[in-house]
Design a protein around this motif. Structure first.
Motif, PDB file in Angstrom:
ATOM      1  N   ASP A  80      -1.377  32.947   6.132  1.00 31.50           N
ATOM      2  CA  ASP A  80      -0.394  31.866   6.044  1.00 31.50           C
ATOM      3  C   ASP A  80       0.879  32.150   6.837  1.00 31.50           C
ATOM      4  O   ASP A  80       1.842  31.387   6.781  1.00 31.50           O
ATOM      5  N   GLY A  81       0.879  33.264   7.572  1.00 30.70           N
ATOM      6  CA  GLY A  81       2.020  33.576   8.424  1.00 30.70           C
ATOM      7  C   GLY A  81       3.107  34.400   7.767  1.00 30.70           C
ATOM      8  O   GLY A  81       4.198  34.551   8.327  1.00 30.70           O
ATOM      9  N   GLN A  82       2.829  34.950   6.592  1.00 29.27           N
ATOM     10  CA  GLN A  82       3.821  35.746   5.888  1.00 29.27           C
ATOM     11  C   GLN A  82       3.562  37.237   6.095  1.00 29.27           C
ATOM     12  O   GLN A  82       2.534  37.629   6.635  1.00 29.27           O
ATOM     13  N   ILE A  83       4.519  38.044   5.654  1.00 32.44           N
ATOM     14  CA  ILE A  83       4.406  39.500   5.755  1.00 32.44           C
ATOM     15  C   ILE A  83       4.058  40.070   4.384  1.00 32.44           C
ATOM     16  O   ILE A  83       4.641  39.681   3.373  1.00 32.44           O
ATOM     17  N   ARG A 116      -5.513  39.607  22.321  1.00 36.14           N
ATOM     18  CA  ARG A 116      -5.317  38.380  21.532  1.00 36.14           C
ATOM     19  C   ARG A 116      -3.998  38.487  20.781  1.00 36.14           C
ATOM     20  O   ARG A 116      -3.928  39.042  19.688  1.00 36.14           O
ATOM     21  N   ARG A 117      -2.965  37.972  21.403  1.00 36.62           N
ATOM     22  CA  ARG A 117      -1.613  38.117  20.853  1.00 36.62           C
ATOM     23  C   ARG A 117      -1.484  37.441  19.489  1.00 36.62           C
ATOM     24  O   ARG A 117      -0.669  37.867  18.656  1.00 36.62           O
ATOM     25  N   GLU A 118      -2.274  36.403  19.257  1.00 32.00           N
ATOM     26  CA  GLU A 118      -2.145  35.635  18.021  1.00 32.00           C
ATOM     27  C   GLU A 118      -2.862  36.278  16.842  1.00 32.00           C
ATOM     28  O   GLU A 118      -2.761  35.809  15.701  1.00 32.00           O
ATOM     29  N   LEU A 119      -3.605  37.364  17.071  1.00 28.58           N
ATOM     30  CA  LEU A 119      -4.374  38.002  16.004  1.00 28.58           C
ATOM     31  C   LEU A 119      -3.449  38.513  14.896  1.00 28.58           C
ATOM     32  O   LEU A 119      -2.461  39.194  15.161  1.00 28.58           O
ATOM     33  N   GLU A 140     -14.901  34.690  16.227  1.00 24.70           N
ATOM     34  CA  GLU A 140     -13.680  33.995  15.857  1.00 24.70           C
ATOM     35  C   GLU A 140     -13.122  34.676  14.613  1.00 24.70           C
ATOM     36  O   GLU A 140     -13.764  34.686  13.561  1.00 24.70           O
ATOM     37  N   VAL A 141     -11.945  35.256  14.748  1.00 23.05           N
ATOM     38  CA  VAL A 141     -11.348  36.038  13.656  1.00 23.05           C
ATOM     39  C   VAL A 141      -9.956  35.498  13.342  1.00 23.05           C
ATOM     40  O   VAL A 141      -9.142  35.301  14.244  1.00 23.05           O
ATOM     41  N   ASP A 142      -9.697  35.249  12.049  1.00 22.68           N
ATOM     42  CA  ASP A 142      -8.365  34.815  11.627  1.00 22.68           C
ATOM     43  C   ASP A 142      -7.500  36.005  11.235  1.00 22.68           C
ATOM     44  O   ASP A 142      -6.332  36.082  11.594  1.00 22.68           O
ATOM     45  N   VAL A 143      -8.082  36.921  10.460  1.00 23.70           N
ATOM     46  CA  VAL A 143      -7.360  38.096   9.987  1.00 23.70           C
ATOM     47  C   VAL A 143      -8.254  39.326  10.142  1.00 23.70           C
ATOM     48  O   VAL A 143      -9.429  39.296   9.774  1.00 23.70           O
ATOM     49  N   ALA A 144      -7.703  40.390  10.695  1.00 20.18           N
ATOM     50  CA  ALA A 144      -8.434  41.653  10.814  1.00 20.18           C
ATOM     51  C   ALA A 144      -7.860  42.654   9.812  1.00 20.18           C
ATOM     52  O   ALA A 144      -6.642  42.831   9.728  1.00 20.18           O
ATOM     53  N   VAL A 145      -8.733  43.278   9.033  1.00 19.25           N
ATOM     54  CA  VAL A 145      -8.341  44.324   8.090  1.00 19.25           C
ATOM     55  C   VAL A 145      -8.818  45.642   8.674  1.00 19.25           C
ATOM     56  O   VAL A 145     -10.024  45.885   8.771  1.00 19.25           O
TER      57      VAL A 145
END
Length: 346
Positions: free
Chosen positions: A132-135, A85-88, A57-62
């Motif tokens: 948080d959904g920002q760029i 995983r489009r939401e990644l 389970e991954v929220d953010v990939a660096v």
């Protein structure tokens, strides 16, 4: 499951992938200092990275832009991961801020661009902002994206005319794909490397606004062809939808995997034909047996339809598929492929 002790919230699960094991571990250790971040996994090779995203389970990939000792390999892998995983949400670690590098990272779906010249403490802030959904990007990098958007035609490819956006070589790749060839077989036919074929497909996906081989084949076969089996003319068949259905039926029976997939989609959505989920399920079963390259995507679509059918309907579809498989020719015997049709049209 980790918790942010200060706020009582679940920690952000971060996957780290740099170009060497040592660099990857250093990044992971630095991120661990932030109690609100949890390391979900590490990887220093694209193979391990893809496996980690599939299993964790991954929220953010660096992800480093350079993996496997190949420049921009990390960006290519991000495209593959986003297809799964489009939401990644991902951050690309950049060694260079050149315009073309920045734009390719954005096109691959990166939500953050992080320069290696920035501090590791700043990287933690970047992870939080992307989560948080920002760029996260510099003013110059954002300017590159805006300038490119401003100079790009606003019309996107959504139908037959969309293929006109493709280059000659991209059309060649699409034609081979529609003829049921694997990436290896396309590479052999076009005398290119499999790596180059993947790059062409990623660019085609981007231009046509699709995210998978299955979507590409559905778009191609239900919207554009210039040649029909046995020289049939569109005017003889009374309209575009009837022509598409007749072509797909004939090509599917001749063993063209992409036509079988397109036919399944047409019956599934009621596109040019009465909606019939049992027949759609049957054609997915047939294409799944023949088309190894798209098997995972076909199986997923088949499972989705299966949830709407009862046991009797599934058994009926399976019986029809077994009967159909006895009659369907193998791909090598297809006399007329969509590749020839695309070439004739464009």
């Amino acid at each position: 499951m980790g918790l942010d002790q200060g706020r009582g919230e679940r920690a952000i699960r971060v996957l780290v992938a740099d170009n060497t094991h040592i660099h990857t571990q250093l990044l992971a250790d630095a991120l661990k200092r932030d109690p609100s971040l949890e390391i979900a996994g590490t990887a220093s090779h694209s193979r391990d990275l893809i496996g980690a995203v599939g299993n964790q389970e991954v929220d953010v990939a660096v992800i480093s832009s350079n993996l496997d000792e190949e420049p921009m390999r990390g960006v290519e892998v991000l495209r593959e991961l986003r297809a799964l995983r489009r939401e990644l949400r991902a951050i690309i670690l950049l060694d260079s801020s050149k315009r073309e590098v920045v734009l390719e990272a954005f096109r691959a779906g990166a939500r953050g661009l992080f320069s290696r010249f920035e501090s590791l403490e700043t990287l933690c802030k970047c992870v939080h902002q992307v989560h948080d959904g920002q760029i996260w990007a510099s003013g110059q990098q954002i300017a590159f994206a805006i300038e490119t958007l401003a100079s790009t035609p606003s019309i996107r490819a959504v139908g037959a005319n969309g293929l006109s956006l493709l280059s000659k070589r991209e059309l060649d790749v699409v034609g081979c794909l529609a003829d049921g060839l694997t990436n290896r077989e396309i590479a052999e036919r076009l005398n290119l490397s499999q790596h180059n074929i993947k790059n062409y497909l990623f660019r085609v996906f981007d231009k046509l606004g699709v995210s998978s081989r299955l979507e590409l084949m559905t778009l191609t076969l239900t919207n554009s062809f210039g040649q029909l089996p046995n020289g049939t003319n569109a005017s003889e068949m009374g309209g575009q939808q009837q022509t598409t259905l007749a072509w797909c039926q004939k090509a599917a029976e001749q063993g063209l995997p992409s036509a079988q997939v397109a036919l399944a989609e047409m019956y599934r959505r009621g596109n040019g034909v009465a909606e019939d989920t049992v027949t759609a399920y049957m054609w997915y079963l047939v294409s799944e047996k023949i088309n190894a390259e798209q098997k995972d995507e076909i199986s997923a679509a088949k499972r989705q339809i299966g949830t709407t059918l009862n046991t009797e309907q599934i058994l009926a579809a399976q019986t029809q598929a077994m009967d159909r498989l006895k009659k369907v020719k193998r791909p090598a015997s297809v006399a007329v492929g969509i590749g020839a049709a695309i070439g004739a049209k464009f």
